[in-house]
Design a protein around this motif. Structure first.
Motif, mmCIF file in Angstrom:
data_model
loop_
_atom_site.group_PDB
_atom_site.id
_atom_site.type_symbol
_atom_site.label_atom_id
_atom_site.label_comp_id
_atom_site.label_asym_id
_atom_site.label_seq_id
_atom_site.Cartn_x
_atom_site.Cartn_y
_atom_site.Cartn_z
ATOM 1 N N GLY A 128 -1.554 -5.089 12.645
ATOM 2 C CA GLY A 128 -1.921 -6.028 11.592
ATOM 3 C C GLY A 128 -0.918 -6.003 10.450
ATOM 4 O O GLY A 128 0.290 -5.834 10.676
ATOM 5 N N ALA A 129 -1.436 -6.146 9.241
ATOM 6 C CA ALA A 129 -0.573 -6.343 8.075
ATOM 7 C C ALA A 129 0.468 -5.229 7.923
ATOM 8 O O ALA A 129 0.151 -4.050 8.016
ATOM 9 C CB ALA A 129 -1.429 -6.411 6.816
ATOM 10 N N TYR A 130 1.710 -5.632 7.706
ATOM 11 C CA TYR A 130 2.827 -4.718 7.405
ATOM 12 C C TYR A 130 2.993 -3.615 8.449
ATOM 13 O O TYR A 130 3.451 -2.528 8.150
ATOM 14 C CB TYR A 130 2.677 -4.125 5.983
ATOM 15 N N PHE A 184 7.941 -4.766 -12.575
ATOM 16 C CA PHE A 184 7.563 -3.723 -11.627
ATOM 17 C C PHE A 184 6.676 -4.409 -10.598
ATOM 18 O O PHE A 184 5.676 -5.022 -10.956
ATOM 19 C CB PHE A 184 6.807 -2.620 -12.375
ATOM 20 N N LYS A 185 7.065 -4.361 -9.328
ATOM 21 C CA LYS A 185 6.296 -5.103 -8.329
ATOM 22 C C LYS A 185 6.217 -4.350 -7.013
ATOM 23 O O LYS A 185 6.954 -3.397 -6.786
ATOM 24 C CB LYS A 185 6.905 -6.480 -8.117
ATOM 25 N N GLY A 186 5.313 -4.808 -6.176
ATOM 26 C CA GLY A 186 5.122 -4.164 -4.871
ATOM 27 C C GLY A 186 3.703 -4.353 -4.400
ATOM 28 O O GLY A 186 3.053 -5.367 -4.707
ATOM 29 N N TYR A 187 3.227 -3.372 -3.633
ATOM 30 C CA TYR A 187 1.862 -3.405 -3.105
ATOM 31 C C TYR A 187 1.230 -2.039 -3.300
ATOM 32 O O TYR A 187 1.933 -1.033 -3.294
ATOM 33 C CB TYR A 187 1.866 -3.674 -1.587
ATOM 34 N N ILE A 188 -0.072 -2.055 -3.433
ATOM 35 C CA ILE A 188 -0.823 -0.807 -3.323
ATOM 36 C C ILE A 188 -1.581 -0.899 -2.008
ATOM 37 O O ILE A 188 -2.313 -1.872 -1.775
ATOM 38 C CB ILE A 188 -1.820 -0.626 -4.496
ATOM 39 N N ARG A 189 -1.365 0.074 -1.148
ATOM 40 C CA ARG A 189 -2.097 0.090 0.117
ATOM 41 C C ARG A 189 -3.269 1.062 0.005
ATOM 42 O O ARG A 189 -3.092 2.208 -0.415
ATOM 43 C CB ARG A 189 -1.176 0.554 1.252
ATOM 44 N N ILE A 190 -4.452 0.558 0.344
ATOM 45 C CA ILE A 190 -5.643 1.417 0.356
ATOM 46 C C ILE A 190 -6.037 1.630 1.806
ATOM 47 O O ILE A 190 -6.222 0.677 2.561
ATOM 48 C CB ILE A 190 -6.821 0.749 -0.414
ATOM 49 N N LEU A 191 -6.158 2.888 2.185
ATOM 50 C CA LEU A 191 -6.596 3.223 3.544
ATOM 51 C C LEU A 191 -8.038 3.682 3.459
ATOM 52 O O LEU A 191 -8.367 4.607 2.717
ATOM 53 C CB LEU A 191 -5.717 4.358 4.091
ATOM 54 N N SER A 192 -8.919 3.002 4.192
ATOM 55 C CA SER A 192 -10.306 3.447 4.178
ATOM 56 C C SER A 192 -10.788 3.636 5.606
ATOM 57 O O SER A 192 -10.372 2.928 6.515
ATOM 58 C CB SER A 192 -11.192 2.460 3.425
ATOM 59 N N SER A 193 -11.656 4.604 5.768
ATOM 60 C CA SER A 193 -12.122 4.926 7.118
ATOM 61 C C SER A 193 -13.050 3.836 7.635
ATOM 62 O O SER A 193 -13.209 3.655 8.832
ATOM 63 C CB SER A 193 -12.813 6.280 7.124
ATOM 64 N N THR A 194 -13.660 3.092 6.734
ATOM 65 C CA THR A 194 -14.471 1.948 7.148
ATOM 66 C C THR A 194 -13.739 0.693 6.689
ATOM 67 O O THR A 194 -12.737 0.775 5.990
ATOM 68 C CB THR A 194 -15.851 1.972 6.484
ATOM 69 N N SER A 195 -14.247 -0.473 7.082
ATOM 70 C CA SER A 195 -13.543 -1.693 6.686
ATOM 71 C C SER A 195 -13.815 -2.050 5.221
ATOM 72 O O SER A 195 -13.202 -2.942 4.664
ATOM 73 C CB SER A 195 -13.943 -2.849 7.596
ATOM 74 N N SER A 196 -14.746 -1.337 4.576
ATOM 75 C CA SER A 196 -15.038 -1.667 3.186
ATOM 76 C C SER A 196 -14.125 -0.895 2.250
ATOM 77 O O SER A 196 -14.239 0.311 2.088
ATOM 78 C CB SER A 196 -16.492 -1.342 2.871
ATOM 79 N N LEU A 253 -5.930 -6.299 -9.584
ATOM 80 C CA LEU A 253 -5.288 -6.584 -8.292
ATOM 81 C C LEU A 253 -6.327 -6.998 -7.254
ATOM 82 O O LEU A 253 -7.376 -6.371 -7.131
ATOM 83 C CB LEU A 253 -4.545 -5.364 -7.751
ATOM 84 N N ILE A 254 -6.010 -8.046 -6.495
ATOM 85 C CA ILE A 254 -6.891 -8.575 -5.440
ATOM 86 C C ILE A 254 -6.157 -8.378 -4.104
ATOM 87 O O ILE A 254 -4.957 -8.636 -4.025
ATOM 88 C CB ILE A 254 -7.126 -10.093 -5.665
ATOM 89 N N PRO A 255 -6.873 -7.953 -3.054
ATOM 90 C CA PRO A 255 -6.165 -7.704 -1.792
ATOM 91 C C PRO A 255 -5.752 -8.982 -1.076
ATOM 92 O O PRO A 255 -6.397 -10.017 -1.224
ATOM 93 C CB PRO A 255 -7.199 -6.947 -0.949
ATOM 94 N N GLU A 256 -4.709 -8.902 -0.282
ATOM 95 C CA GLU A 256 -4.362 -9.998 0.624
ATOM 96 C C GLU A 256 -5.437 -10.065 1.695
ATOM 97 O O GLU A 256 -6.106 -9.064 1.976
ATOM 98 C CB GLU A 256 -2.984 -9.732 1.250
ATOM 99 N N SER A 257 -5.603 -11.247 2.304
ATOM 100 C CA SER A 257 -6.740 -11.397 3.221
ATOM 101 C C SER A 257 -6.553 -10.610 4.521
ATOM 102 O O SER A 257 -7.524 -10.145 5.106
ATOM 103 C CB SER A 257 -6.982 -12.870 3.514
ATOM 104 N N ALA A 258 -5.298 -10.448 4.970
ATOM 105 C CA ALA A 258 -5.104 -9.794 6.268
ATOM 106 C C ALA A 258 -5.011 -8.279 6.123
ATOM 107 O O ALA A 258 -4.112 -7.782 5.451
ATOM 108 C CB ALA A 258 -3.837 -10.327 6.925
ATOM 109 N N PHE A 289 -2.771 -4.668 -1.746
ATOM 110 C CA PHE A 289 -2.985 -5.319 -3.043
ATOM 111 C C PHE A 289 -1.612 -5.567 -3.688
ATOM 112 O O PHE A 289 -0.988 -4.616 -4.192
ATOM 113 C CB PHE A 289 -3.808 -4.401 -3.959
ATOM 114 N N PRO A 290 -1.133 -6.811 -3.661
ATOM 115 C CA PRO A 290 0.175 -7.072 -4.284
ATOM 116 C C PRO A 290 0.086 -7.021 -5.811
ATOM 117 O O PRO A 290 -0.967 -7.318 -6.384
ATOM 118 C CB PRO A 290 0.510 -8.498 -3.825
#
Ligand code: HEM
Length: 498
Positions: A21-23, A312-324, A342-347, A359-360
């Motif tokens: 999936g994403a990235y 200052f730009k980029g993404y914050i990646r959140i890894l969660s064990s569930t989809s929430s 910050l709002i997450p990208e949909s994918a 989250f960009p």
């Protein structure tokens, strides 16, 4: 760019965690599903995940642990024409790994990490991954057991690499739970009758679950069921029954122990395979175990926007064990008290470790001299603060790699002028450029380094002095060029261009 916890760990973690999936890193698709063959037609009857595991074994087993030489050092790349390294697995795998090599990620680390990824992706245990291996610049010792190698020599080879009889039997069973022996490559083990329209390389599986890292090979060997331990047990050619000789060498005591472990077999393999990939030359210091990061800044950089502002730009990646995952994050920098929402990208992305949400962000920084850290907050997330070093950086939008007959790396570096006082000569940065280039005799690239590349001052922006430089790195193998600003012997900023 800002990498956490450091450049190498961040890049290797990306290969492990950003699976689908994403990235996604593009690494794991080769072995999805586990039975997939990435280097050619599926009808060949080959399996990339199994190839990766075998590649690591061949790189490792020629180690001389007492001398502290060999092991996981990608010397295998120079050895693929040897009789003891028969088969397509080696060049297939090194060709696949090649584009991922750069000055921070060695071929040897990729071979090691491919074991964690293939075993984990095929239903096996998660083998802890570490980085820091250094690629050999020449071939290493001989000493890979082949089907016709006698027992004593085989045990001697394993002993060279630090594995005793019990370890060797178990490690071989762990390896031979995936994949096959192929007529094409090993005609003295598997006869031509194995070849068919859907199995043109003529592979016979070691067990009846070729794409599952499980104890079947042990049980089928002991019970005489399924594939009975595979071609290296049952070969028409008695001298090619190397697994049979090895397994029987302690009257099957080790194989019985492994069978009695049940699912615990996976844990035994986890320990042994980790030991295997951590056999390295004595000058190598392995990193800490690379753990999936719950909160990870990705592609986080300072840059100048079209109007010349520092952002200052980029993404914050959140890894969660569930989809929430948290639906909203906030980012606060040390230069502004106002949090950025910050709002997450949909994918999302996914992996065996869970789901990733990206989250960009992009936020102006003023003044750069007070940009020392940023903090991420989110619902049911402990605040994460990341330090930043903004005294110098490679400017992404003003740096590029131009490939033609030769490859030119053009870069611009920004250095913070102290309190607006221009000390042009004193602030002249030291810049290093490293490029993966082809190397005679192996598919593994060499890293060509350029230190203290000449730079010239090309002006000033937002309190920074700008310095431009250019290097002709010749013919590039593949993979990423790194540009680093060095201060006091350490890199204060690293940018990967590719
Ligand atoms: C006495 C020791 C060993 C011998 C003689 C041996 C020999 C072989 C041979 C001849 C093949 C067939 C390759 C092909 O046809 O493509 C093979 C496959 C394989 N070996 Fe071993 N091996 C040994 C130990 C190990 C160990 C310790 C591991 C890993 C921990 C391992 C992992 C594998 C894997 C995963 C395959 C399947 C490759 C594929 O399907 O492409 N082997 N081995």
């Amino acid at each position: 760019a800002f990498f956490y916890p450091d450049v190498q760990t961040s890049l290797l973690e990306h290969l492990i965690v950003d699976t689908y999936g994403a990235y996604w890193s593009g690494f794991s698709f080769a072995i999805t599903p586990c039975s997939h063959y990435v280097s050619g037609n599926q009808t060949l009857g080959r399996e990339t995940a199994a190839q990766w595991l075998r590649v690591a074994f061949h790189d490792f087993v020629t180690a001389r642990v007492e001398e502290g030489t060999g092991g996981m050092d990608a010397s295998l790349g120079f050895e693929t024409l040897r009789e003891e390294d028969s088969g397509t697995a080696f060049n297939d795998s090194l060709t696949f790994f090649r584009p991922f090599v750069n000055s921070k990620v060695s071929m040897a680390d990729l071979i090691a990490i491919s074991v964690s990824i293939s075993v984990g992706n095929c239903g096996g245990p998660q083998i802890a991954a570490r980085g820091g291996r250094i690629d050999a610049t020449e071939a290493g010792q001989f000493g890979v057991p082949a089907p016709e190698t006698d027992l004593e020599t085989t045990l001697g080879y394993f002993a060279n690499a630090g594995f005793n009889r019990v370890d060797s039997i178990a490690l071989t069973a762990c390896g031979h739970t995936l994949g096959s022996v192929h007529h094409g490559g090993f005609p003295t083990v598997v006869g031509p009758e194995a070849v068919s329209a859907t199995n043109t390389a003529g592979g016979i599986h070691f067990d009846s679950t070729v794409d599952l890292f499980d104890p079947s090979v042990v049980n089928e060997y002991l019970d005489g069921t399924g594939n009975q331990g595979g071609p290296l047990v049952t070969s028409f050619n008695a001298s090619s029954r190397s697994d049979l000789r090895l397994y029987e060498s302690d009257s099957n005591a080790t194989m019985v122990t492994l069978a009695n472990q049940g699912a615990g077999f996976l844990n035994t393999c986890k320990g042994l395979l980790q030991r295997m990939v951590e056999v390295v030359p004595k000058n190598v210091k392995l990193s800490d175990v690379i753990s999936p990061l719950q909160v990870k800044p990705v592609n986080a950089t300072l840059d100048f926007d079209d109007s010349g502002n520092l952002v200052f730009k980029g993404y914050i990646r959140i890894l969660s064990s569930t989809s929430s995952a948290p639906s909203v994050l906030t980012l606060t920098t040390s230069t502004s008290p106002k949090p950025l929402v910050l709002i997450p990208e949909s994918a999302p992305g996914s992996s065996v470790f869970g789901v990733t949400h990206f989250f960009p962000f992009s936020t102006p920084i003023k003044p750069a001299s007070s940009f020392q850290s940023f903090t991420i907050n989110g619902k049911s997330l402990a605040p994460h603060t990341f330090p930043v070093e903004a005294s110098a950086f490679v400017i992404p939008s003003l740096s590029s790699v131009k490939s033609g007959a030769s490859t030119t790396v053009d870069f611009t570096v920004a250095t913070l002028s102290s309190k607006g006082v221009f000390k042009r000569s004193a602030l002249k940065p030291s810049v290093s450029v490293s490029a993966p280039v082809p190397q005679m005799g192996t598919l593994g690239p060499a890293i060509l380094g350029f230190k203290d590349v000449a730079v010239t001052n090309v002006g000033e922006k937002m309190g920074y002095l700008l310095w431009r430089g250019s290097v002709d790195v010749g013919v590039l193998a593949t993979g990423n060029v790194t540009v680093e600003v060095i201060s006091g012997g350490v890199a204060v900023d690293t940018l990967l261009l590719g």
